[in-house]
Enzyme design. Structure first.
Site, PDB file in Angstrom:
ATOM      1  N   ALA A   1       0.811  -1.212   0.000  1.00  0.00           N
ATOM      2  CA  ALA A   1       0.000   0.000   0.000  1.00  0.00           C
ATOM      3  C   ALA A   1       0.846   1.265   0.000  1.00  0.00           C
ATOM      4  O   ALA A   1       0.433   2.289  -0.561  1.00  0.00           O
ATOM      5  CB  ALA A   1      -0.946  -0.001   1.204  1.00  0.00           C
ATOM      6  N   THR A   2       2.025   1.230   0.605  1.00  0.00           N
ATOM      7  CA  THR A   2       2.880   2.427   0.595  1.00  0.00           C
ATOM      8  C   THR A   2       3.238   2.808  -0.831  1.00  0.00           C
ATOM      9  O   THR A   2       3.137   3.975  -1.225  1.00  0.00           O
ATOM     10  CB  THR A   2       4.149   2.190   1.428  1.00  0.00           C
TER      11      THR A   2
ATOM     12  N   SER B   1      -2.721  -3.765   0.939  1.00  0.00           N
ATOM     13  CA  SER B   1      -1.535  -4.577   1.254  1.00  0.00           C
ATOM     14  C   SER B   1      -1.962  -5.980   1.642  1.00  0.00           C
ATOM     15  O   SER B   1      -2.890  -6.154   2.444  1.00  0.00           O
ATOM     16  CB  SER B   1      -0.735  -3.970   2.412  1.00  0.00           C
TER      17      SER B   1
ATOM     18  N   HIS C   1      -0.372  -8.234   3.467  1.00  0.00           N
ATOM     19  CA  HIS C   1      -0.018  -8.731   4.800  1.00  0.00           C
ATOM     20  C   HIS C   1      -0.999  -8.290   5.883  1.00  0.00           C
ATOM     21  O   HIS C   1      -0.922  -8.757   7.021  1.00  0.00           O
ATOM     22  CB  HIS C   1       1.414  -8.329   5.165  1.00  0.00           C
TER      23      HIS C   1
ATOM     24  N   THR D   1       9.363  -7.054 -12.785  1.00  0.00           N
ATOM     25  CA  THR D   1       8.963  -8.452 -12.904  1.00  0.00           C
ATOM     26  C   THR D   1       7.877  -8.777 -11.883  1.00  0.00           C
ATOM     27  O   THR D   1       8.011  -8.467 -10.699  1.00  0.00           O
ATOM     28  CB  THR D   1      10.172  -9.375 -12.685  1.00  0.00           C
TER      29      THR D   1
ATOM     30  N   CYS E   1       4.527   2.262  11.935  1.00  0.00           N
ATOM     31  CA  CYS E   1       5.396   3.219  11.246  1.00  0.00           C
ATOM     32  C   CYS E   1       5.749   4.411  12.126  1.00  0.00           C
ATOM     33  O   CYS E   1       6.649   5.173  11.800  1.00  0.00           O
ATOM     34  CB  CYS E   1       4.729   3.696   9.952  1.00  0.00           C
TER      35      CYS E   1
END
Length: 388
Positions: free
Chosen positions: A71-72, A199, A201, A238, A324
């Site tokens: 997401a960042t 994201s 995770h 990739t 964060c």
């Protein structure tokens, strides 16, 4: 040591079914999905199937999905990509002060480029003040951004209404849905959001993979910030087949389990609140007590410093806020933005519940939290008495 995990907003355990789905693409099915041979074609089919699952969770068309590292990166592509390098004021962007650091850091970067950064107001419960938000928008607004769910206090934002207001002035709305995907129903088509970040995770998938959804009608208004082989028009590189497959499986499971998981977590939350309010006098909730996601609990423990409590409980994983911001000694920016005093913010902890945990496990962890909180409060009282 077994750790009772109450920090599921920071990350989640990889689901066993997700891991099983990924492993073949780390072993025998190792082809590059952009390659024309048989191994590459099999990898491409796996990527396409995963894309369908991701799109299904978000209510999107598969062609609108771009895979990123998380997401960042998705936030960066959407928010930086909405501006050309030569853009100067009066172009502007509107940010939410309670959003994740990955968005607020982009605001600083845009300001350094000369973009006018405006801040929307939030109420004491963390919800965006819609009339004030409308006043921050004008025909020079390029994009506004908000987190669908706040990862510290659990507030759900009115993204449908925000998107409509943005579109009235010709602006885009970007939504950080990392804390929301798999927790609440998301329909990007129905809400008309323009771009959206996820994201893996956060929903039982692997770290290092995420999604940027881009509404097809506005795709040309977002410029790529990473250039290369052109695997996607907005994001070269990739494609990591095993991670994409893991994300697809996590999205498939989240879609199937969402309602059942919500009920499980709501029950765990009620157990937690009954125990905590009984054992900790003066306990208060930060944010709205009911109108939010049930798995997030942000609590003021009077007389206890949150970071001291977290540090003194090695067998219980919880936090004082976003991972964060964990190195900062300042009070949580989210809590200060909604009017929580510095004293209360420093006495706050965040618990993020999981439907996979049992009530017995939760109670055991909360008993440890309460015992330690009482011990720390007694030390503070004793020290205060000594000073007097």
């Amino acid at each position: 040591m077994d750790v009772i995990y109450l920090d599921n907003c920071a990350t989640t355990r990889v689901d066993e079914a997700v891991l099983d789905a990924m492993l073949p693409y780390l072993r025998e099915e190792f082809g590059n999905p952009s390659s024309p041979h048989l191994l590459g074609k099999r990898a491409r089919r796996a990527v396409d199937a995963a894309t369908e699952s991701v799109a299904g969770l978000l209510g999107a068309e598969p062609a609108s999905i771009v895979f990123t590292s998380g997401a960042t990166e998705s936030n960066n592509i959407a928010l930086l990509g909405a501006f050309a390098h030569g853009d100067r004021a009066p172009v502007n962007a509107v940010f939410c002060p309670t959003d994740h650091k990955s968005s607020l850091s982009i605001a600083r970067a845009l300001r350094e480029r000369g973009v006018d950064i405006r801040t929307m107001a939030v109420r004491a419960d963390g919800v965006v003040d819609l009339p004030q938000f409308a006043n921050r928008l004008d025909f020079d607004t390029r994009i506004a951004t908000v987190a669908w769910v706040n990862s510290e206090i659990g507030t759900i934002q009115p993204v449908r209404e925000m998107a409509a207001l943005c579109h009235e002035s010709g602006a885009l709305l970007h939504v950080d849905a990392a804390p929301a995907a798999g927790r609440i129903p998301i329909d990007v088509t129905g809400t008309a959001v323009d771009t959206l970040a996820v994201s893996a995770h956060k929903i039982g998938g692997p770290k290092g993979i995420g999604v940027l959804y881009v509404r097809p009608e506005i795709r040309r208004r977002i410029r790529p910030i990473i250039h290369g082989g052109g695997q996607y028009d907005l994001r070269s590189g990739t494609i990591p087949t095993h991670l994409v497959v893991g994300l697809g499986k996590a999205c498939q499971l989240a879609a199937a389990r969402m309602e059942e998981d919500r009920k499980k977590v709501a029950l765990l939350r009620s157990i937690a609140m009954e125990l905590l309010t009984r054992r900790i006098p003066g306990l208060r909730i930060n944010g709205h007590p009911r109108a939010g996601v049930p798995h997030v609990l942000n609590l003021v423990l009077p007389g206890v410093r949150g970071e001291s409590l977290v540090a003194s409980l090695p067998s219980v994983a919880l936090s004082t806020g976003s991972a964060c911001n964990s190195d900062s000694q300042e009070p949580s920016p989210v809590l200060t933005a909604i009017g929580v005093s510095a004293e209360d913010a420093n006495s706050s902890i965040r618990m993020c519940l999981s439907p996979s945990m049992t009530a017995e496990e939760l109670v055991r962890g909360l008993d440890l939290v309460c015992d330690r909180a009482h011990g720390l409060a007694d030390v503070v009282v004793a020290m205060h008495g000594a000073v007097l």
